[in-house]
Design an enzyme around this catalytic site. Sequence first.
Site, PDB file in Angstrom:
ATOM      1  CG  LEU A 249       2.246   7.819  -5.468  1.00 28.03           C
ATOM      2  CD1 LEU A 249       2.845   9.172  -5.812  1.00 28.03           C
ATOM      3  CD2 LEU A 249       2.798   6.735  -6.381  1.00 28.03           C
ATOM      4  CG  HIS A 250      -0.812   3.375  -0.327  1.00 26.89           C
ATOM      5  ND1 HIS A 250      -1.715   4.191   0.315  1.00 26.89           N
ATOM      6  CD2 HIS A 250      -1.501   2.785  -1.343  1.00 26.89           C
ATOM      7  CE1 HIS A 250      -2.896   4.089  -0.278  1.00 26.89           C
ATOM      8  NE2 HIS A 250      -2.795   3.243  -1.286  1.00 26.89           N
ATOM      9  CG  ASP A 251       3.923   0.256  -0.469  1.00 29.38           C
ATOM     10  OD1 ASP A 251       3.368   0.468   0.629  1.00 29.38           O
ATOM     11  OD2 ASP A 251       3.667  -0.733  -1.175  1.00 29.38           O
TER      12      ASP A 251
END
Length: 325
Positions: A249-251
């Site tokens: 869940l980078h962003d």
Amino acid sequence: MRMILDTDPGNGVPGADVDDGLAIGLALRSPEIELEAITVVAGNVAVDRGVRGALEVLEAAGATHVPVHRGASRPLVQDPTAWRARLDGRRDEESAREHWRHLPVSRTALAADPTPAARVLVDRVDERPGEITVLAIGPLTNIATAMAIDPEWSQKIKQLVVMAGAFDVPNVLHELNAAYDPEATHVVLNSGAPLLIVPLDVTLRTFMRLGDVDRLDAAGTPLATYLGRTARPWITWLAERFGEDGCALHDPLALAALLDPAVIGTRTARVDVELRGRLTRGRMVSWDDEVLRGDLELPDLSPVLIADRVDNDLFMPLLLDRLTS
């Protein structure tokens, strides 16, 4: 919190990451955030597909008042052919086609605002200097272009939060958002902007699993349903191709760090990007004042904040509670 979100959403595209769409959804379901505009850049997908993805999320959320602006279609200098072949080529893989085969085709009646992204970034910040937080979760071409239009722009924003880079991640030579347009990354890192970097070093410790997608589906809202049905094939494809138990869940993590600073821990360092190395072009590098430098001529840059820890016990409830609200 007044925010402009600069992004490259690939939700619904076979083989493309869905984290931008999840981040947009989180912004729209966070009452602390007044989303002034979404600006789109080429990266995860081509820019026009990214515009469509942003509009789809807004329509699903009933947030048709938020304008979407088309930005840069290619890097400042670098030829994007190799990146595009790698990223767009996934669509033609049989496994990708199979996983996305049953995904309903999303259609939207919304249209992008014709004002270019960089112009909007400059004008909105000029209207409210010191008030706008910019969250950049794609390649940094639009941000660097805004800085070229207005050399004082970096000092007028409240904060710039960037999801980019990989400082100490095994088998990762460089990360997409930093390396797709290294010259733009260099401009941003040398701008003196009040900067928080959220790199792969922390985002790869986060996971959305199929059980979380089930929770989105069960919520029954148009936004949660849209996000769930676009996330599911991405997660199942990652499991088949790479053996991953969920998607990173980078962003959304970069956005969550603004909503609750306790979600991450940070360190302070100086950061630049390599522009010349045959093996390291596009790689972000950090150092502090105690670094063993030998005969390196290190640039004199302002220190920035780098996320180096994540508290998933805070992050995941925040994300899922809001996306299912």
